[in-house]
Design a protein around this motif. Structure first.
Motif, PDB file in Angstrom:
ATOM      1  N   ARG A 148       0.827  -1.209   0.000  1.00  0.00           N
ATOM      2  CA  ARG A 148       0.000   0.000   0.000  1.00  0.00           C
ATOM      3  C   ARG A 148       0.861   1.259   0.000  1.00  0.00           C
ATOM      4  NH1 ARG A 148      -5.192  -1.088   3.941  1.00  0.00           N
ATOM      5  NH2 ARG A 148      -5.544  -3.256   3.365  1.00  0.00           N
ATOM      6  N   VAL A 149       2.000   1.206   0.685  1.00  0.00           N
ATOM      7  CA  VAL A 149       2.849   2.394   0.817  1.00  0.00           C
ATOM      8  C   VAL A 149       3.748   2.570  -0.400  1.00  0.00           C
ATOM      9  CG1 VAL A 149       4.652   3.522   2.179  1.00  0.00           C
ATOM     10  CG2 VAL A 149       2.823   2.262   3.324  1.00  0.00           C
ATOM     11  N   PHE A 150       4.488   1.528  -0.771  1.00  0.00           N
ATOM     12  CA  PHE A 150       5.536   1.668  -1.774  1.00  0.00           C
ATOM     13  C   PHE A 150       5.102   1.243  -3.180  1.00  0.00           C
ATOM     14  CE2 PHE A 150       7.568   1.152   2.366  1.00  0.00           C
ATOM     15  CZ  PHE A 150       8.265   2.354   2.418  1.00  0.00           C
ATOM     16  N   ARG A 151       3.930   0.644  -3.304  1.00  0.00           N
ATOM     17  CA  ARG A 151       3.287   0.386  -4.592  1.00  0.00           C
ATOM     18  C   ARG A 151       4.211  -0.304  -5.601  1.00  0.00           C
ATOM     19  NH1 ARG A 151      -0.528   5.782  -5.443  1.00  0.00           N
ATOM     20  NH2 ARG A 151      -1.287   5.863  -3.293  1.00  0.00           N
ATOM     21  N   PHE A 152       4.838  -1.379  -5.154  1.00  0.00           N
ATOM     22  CA  PHE A 152       5.722  -2.140  -6.022  1.00  0.00           C
ATOM     23  C   PHE A 152       4.918  -3.142  -6.855  1.00  0.00           C
ATOM     24  CE2 PHE A 152       5.874  -3.646  -1.591  1.00  0.00           C
ATOM     25  CZ  PHE A 152       5.202  -4.844  -1.711  1.00  0.00           C
ATOM     26  N   ARG A 153       5.524  -3.636  -7.912  1.00  0.00           N
ATOM     27  CA  ARG A 153       4.840  -4.593  -8.780  1.00  0.00           C
ATOM     28  C   ARG A 153       5.067  -6.023  -8.303  1.00  0.00           C
ATOM     29  NH1 ARG A 153       7.468  -7.057 -13.507  1.00  0.00           N
ATOM     30  NH2 ARG A 153       9.730  -6.791 -13.401  1.00  0.00           N
ATOM     31  N   VAL A 154       4.122  -6.897  -8.615  1.00  0.00           N
ATOM     32  CA  VAL A 154       4.234  -8.317  -8.260  1.00  0.00           C
ATOM     33  C   VAL A 154       4.141  -9.211  -9.493  1.00  0.00           C
ATOM     34  CG1 VAL A 154       3.283  -7.939  -5.956  1.00  0.00           C
ATOM     35  CG2 VAL A 154       1.748  -8.549  -7.831  1.00  0.00           C
ATOM     36  N   CYS A 155       3.945  -8.621 -10.665  1.00  0.00           N
ATOM     37  CA  CYS A 155       3.777  -9.403 -11.892  1.00  0.00           C
ATOM     38  C   CYS A 155       5.123  -9.908 -12.413  1.00  0.00           C
ATOM     39  CB  CYS A 155       3.089  -8.565 -12.965  1.00  0.00           C
ATOM     40  SG  CYS A 155       4.073  -7.148 -13.517  1.00  0.00           S
ATOM     41  N   ASP A 156       5.076 -10.811 -13.398  1.00  0.00           N
ATOM     42  CA  ASP A 156       6.278 -11.395 -13.991  1.00  0.00           C
ATOM     43  C   ASP A 156       6.639 -10.766 -15.337  1.00  0.00           C
ATOM     44  OD1 ASP A 156       6.758 -13.201 -11.941  1.00  0.00           O
ATOM     45  OD2 ASP A 156       5.381 -14.670 -12.768  1.00  0.00           O
ATOM     46  N   LEU A 157       6.076  -9.630 -15.654  1.00  0.00           N
ATOM     47  CA  LEU A 157       6.376  -8.991 -16.935  1.00  0.00           C
ATOM     48  C   LEU A 157       7.845  -8.581 -17.019  1.00  0.00           C
ATOM     49  CD1 LEU A 157       3.242  -6.672 -17.294  1.00  0.00           C
ATOM     50  CD2 LEU A 157       3.653  -8.861 -18.420  1.00  0.00           C
TER      51      LEU A 157
END
Length: 337
Positions: A148-157
């Motif tokens: 929620r704070v740092f809004r990093f990605r979790v996808c494998d793109l």
């Protein structure tokens, strides 16, 4: 056995808030690190009703003659700080957590746009690990807060700054619910995304909240001065989320519902296991058939690549029947054929 006077006084003076505690032996060596949502209650529980303690805890209590406490604003920060202290101090009563390779870790990849995820696999290349953590449930709760704070990605793109496809790519649900800054698009640059990851690394360190907030304030002012108002708003939201830890910093506050699945990587792995596939699915396509009382049958196609919507592949179809001589009627199976 009576408690040493200094230790008893320190326990009596403990606050009711969250934080970490460090037990020391007669030589002043740190022998155990723990965390608590209520420091006074948790520490006092070690030295009360000792007959009910297991042998290891009894030995710990017998050897403890001094206490050091580090108060935090939230349980989230206490969890992260505990991990750092165990790594730094290597206390012998935390030996299981240090040596057992089955405990969960927080992982950050070394890509141009790094991914952040939870794992138990230490053998992944080009990945920095933080942990291990004693509780997978608590780690995932902290992970949801960090998202929620740092809004990093979790996808494998496979993302690159110079990829022209980023200009037209559509972000997934995580962007719209403010869990990702959408580095798959041009909404955030590699430099700004890298700043978020550096801030995340500093925050995970457990002692750098003030530094992280100061850095975010500077970035917000700089972005506003350059008329990059979306970037300034993102920094503002990050600062507010960290500040809210004082009021909403319990780990259970960051439980996530089972659906929708926000962690796309984990969702693909679960789908692979459920379908018995050799690898996670790369492309998923879904069709929807619609009609008007059995006539004017149409269909739509949606496509997901690595769990992310690929709207360039969306299609609409008019269904003409098997022979092409009319509608197939109210028959979805015939329409699919």
């Amino acid at each position: 056995m009576d408690l040493p006077t200094t230790l008893a006084e320190k326990i009596a003076a403990l606050s009711d808030g969250p934080g970490c505690y460090i037990y020391k032996d007669a030589a002043g060596i740190e022998i155990y690190v723990g965390k608590a949502k209520n420091l006074r209650r948790r520490v006092a529980s070690y030295f009360q009703a000792r007959d009910g303690h297991p042998a290891k805890t009894l030995r710990l209590v017998q050897e403890t003659v001094d206490l050091q406490v580090i108060a935090t604003d939230s349980e989230v920060e206490a969890l992260l700080l505990e991990n750092v202290l165990i790594k730094e101090l290597q206390p012998r009563f935390n030996i299981k957590l240090k040596d057992d390779k089955t405990y969960p870790l927080l992982a950050i990849t070394r890509e141009a746009f790094p991914r952040v995820f939870c794992t138990r696999d230490r053998d992944q290349p080009e990945v920095d690990f933080f942990g291990p953590f004693g509780s997978a449930k608590e780690l995932y709760r902290a992970y949801h807060f960090l998202m929620r704070v740092f809004r990093f990605r979790v996808c494998d793109l496979d993302l690159r700054e110079d990829d022209p496809g980023r200009r037209s790519f559509k972000p997934c649900l995580n962007f719209h619910i403010k869990r990702c800054s959408a580095p798959c698009t041009t909404r955030v640059s590699q430099a700004d995304y890298g700043e978020d990851i550096r801030a995340l690394r500093a925050f995970i360190g457990g002692r750098n909240k003030g530094t992280v907030v100061s850095s975010l304030r500077e970035r917000m002012k700089r972005a506003a001065g350059e008329l990059r108002f979306e970037d300034a708003a993102r920094c503002r939201d990050q600062i507010q989320a960290i500040d809210r830890l004082k009021e909403r910093g319990r780990l259970r506050d960051y439980d996530e519902p089972a659906a929708p699945t926000i962690d796309i990587h984990a969702g693909m792995e679960r789908l692979q296991a459920h379908l018995g596939l050799a690898a996670p699915p790369r492309v998923i396509e879904g069709f929807d058939i619609a009609h008007l009382q059995g006539t004017h049958v149409v269909a739509s196609l949606v496509q997901f690549v690595s769990g992310v919507p690929n709207k360039d592949a969306y299609r609409r179809f008019k269904i003409r029947g098997e022979a092409g001589d009319g509608d197939p009627g109210n028959d979805d199976f015939a329409a699919m054929r």
